[in-house]
Design a protein around this motif. Sequence first.
Motif, PDB file in Angstrom:
ATOM      1  N   ASN A 145     -25.743  -2.222 -16.119  1.00  0.00           N
ATOM      2  CA  ASN A 145     -25.976  -3.214 -15.062  1.00  0.00           C
ATOM      3  C   ASN A 145     -25.684  -2.668 -13.662  1.00  0.00           C
ATOM      4  O   ASN A 145     -25.130  -3.369 -12.801  1.00  0.00           O
ATOM      5  CB  ASN A 145     -25.124  -4.477 -15.316  1.00  0.00           C
TER       6      ASN A 145
ATOM      7  N   THR B 256     -30.256  -3.681  -9.927  1.00  0.00           N
ATOM      8  CA  THR B 256     -31.040  -4.906 -10.087  1.00  0.00           C
ATOM      9  C   THR B 256     -32.417  -4.495 -10.594  1.00  0.00           C
ATOM     10  O   THR B 256     -32.803  -3.309 -10.539  1.00  0.00           O
ATOM     11  CB  THR B 256     -31.187  -5.642  -8.752  1.00  0.00           C
TER      12      THR B 256
ATOM     13  N   SER C 194     -36.772  -6.442 -16.954  1.00  0.00           N
ATOM     14  CA  SER C 194     -35.585  -7.193 -17.382  1.00  0.00           C
ATOM     15  C   SER C 194     -35.552  -7.385 -18.902  1.00  0.00           C
ATOM     16  O   SER C 194     -34.498  -7.683 -19.467  1.00  0.00           O
ATOM     17  CB  SER C 194     -35.547  -8.564 -16.697  1.00  0.00           C
TER      18      SER C 194
END
Length: 540
Positions: A154, A157, A280
């Motif tokens: 993570n 983004t 994502s």
Amino acid sequence: MYRILIAEDEMLVRLGLKSMIEWDKFNMKVIADVANGQDAWRVYEEHRPEIIITDIKMPVMDGMELISKIRLQDQHTKIVILTCLEQFNLLHKAMSLGVSDYIVKLTMTSEEMENVLQKLHTELQASQPQIKVIPNLDVDALKENIFKDFMFRNRYTENEFSNTIAGMNLRLKAIKLTLCIMEIDQYKQLQDKFKDEKGQLIRISLLNVLEEVLQSHGRGEAFHDEDNRYVLLFSFHDMVSEQKITEILQQILEHIRKVMLSYFNVSISFGISTQKNGYSALRLQYNDSIQVLEKKFFLGFGAVLNCREGSEKRFEEIIKEKLVQHIHKWETVDEEQSKAMYISVSNLYESGSLSIKADIKGMFVQWLQWPMSSLHVSDAGKVSLFASYADRLLRATILDQMIDISNEFLDQIIEIKSQRKLSREVIKVLSYIERSYAGDIPLQQAASHVGISPGYLSALFKKEMGINFVEYLLKFRIEKAKALLLSTQMKSYEIAERVGMDNHTYFSKMFKRTTGVGPREFRNQWMTNPVEENAGYEED
């Protein structure tokens, strides 16, 4: 070191070949010698030896069929034919299949054999793939870190990751993404072959090969995940037809499979995610691919597993078919046990647990225990036999390996039983115990059953079995209890009654004296989900 498989139905020829040659001199070792083509094919599929020395005429599967099957998969393995003078018509056909050389068995000498091996050694050395190391290794390391930082840590983004990917000019878009996990089957053998304990040279080489393949198709990126696992990412943003996307993906994966087999002589398995839009979704696709790849344990090496294909019930039906076929062999030893095995498989199938690897492994270990009660060897011998096969089963990486190990165990049980020569009276008593152990069986009753005096039976039994009647009956009941502990959810006091020992305290005491642990501890050692018992009730 080059590995050699010998397939020859005459034992003396096999022994002669193994002993007459100094294999180390040619950097070779014999990894297996078998008596028929079917066994040779199994060894070939598992180990992919560099050299096969085979007879033409053998039972079950002959040498011609073996060579033909190998050549359908592999054009590089060196094959030497062992032949008789009258087989030269078959030899001519064999040579057309790419056989390297032949030896006439009747006139074979060690010098002639060594000349052939020297020739093969030279050919293998010349054909050894020259591994190209990417000079720009930091690009692979950078790409791997970027993907892992986004997918697992993570640190980016989605927008930052997308911009980074675009800046590196990778063959990837965030539209119609498919993620594949590529897993090297039998990775340890590849490490041994390249003497690469840390796997760094293998990783560099495989990434280089993957890059060349993906570049030739103009699609996809690859990075190293861990040990024997690589991640392949594809985007099909330029395609509309789902059928065409599937065809192109299959072509790329098949190209990779062939190259890996040709360059490194290894098989690979793939887990393929569903198609998603947006970066994502990559972590979800990765998890799905890992999960579907778990099914390789049941389907075997070289599997291509797609998250979209087939129902779980159909998959479990395939597993059940494999296991039922395996159980048929156990019928030759003990029909009652084979019925119990079938019941245990059916129970797992009905509960939807037949595709849970831990449950399958636990079941196979339980099956090892069942024949022990009728096996006339020392306690130490039983423990050693059980422990060695249980360890191998737990370390097996695919179901087919477990079935082979279980079959090997069964063959050993059959061999042990065939070696023991017993009198008719003792055989009848053993059969009587097998049928009646759940009830009260005093020596007098057993003697009456076979028509001899208790004193004579006692002396005869001790002479032939090595222990007296009462000790044997106790150990037999304990072995039956062990099998029930591993194969059922019965409480230990219920098992005590089932095996003819109504006094639970006495049962627990004798169980611990025989096995070194109490019934509950024994069950906990081997079962993945042991039944809960009242700790205050069982006396360990």
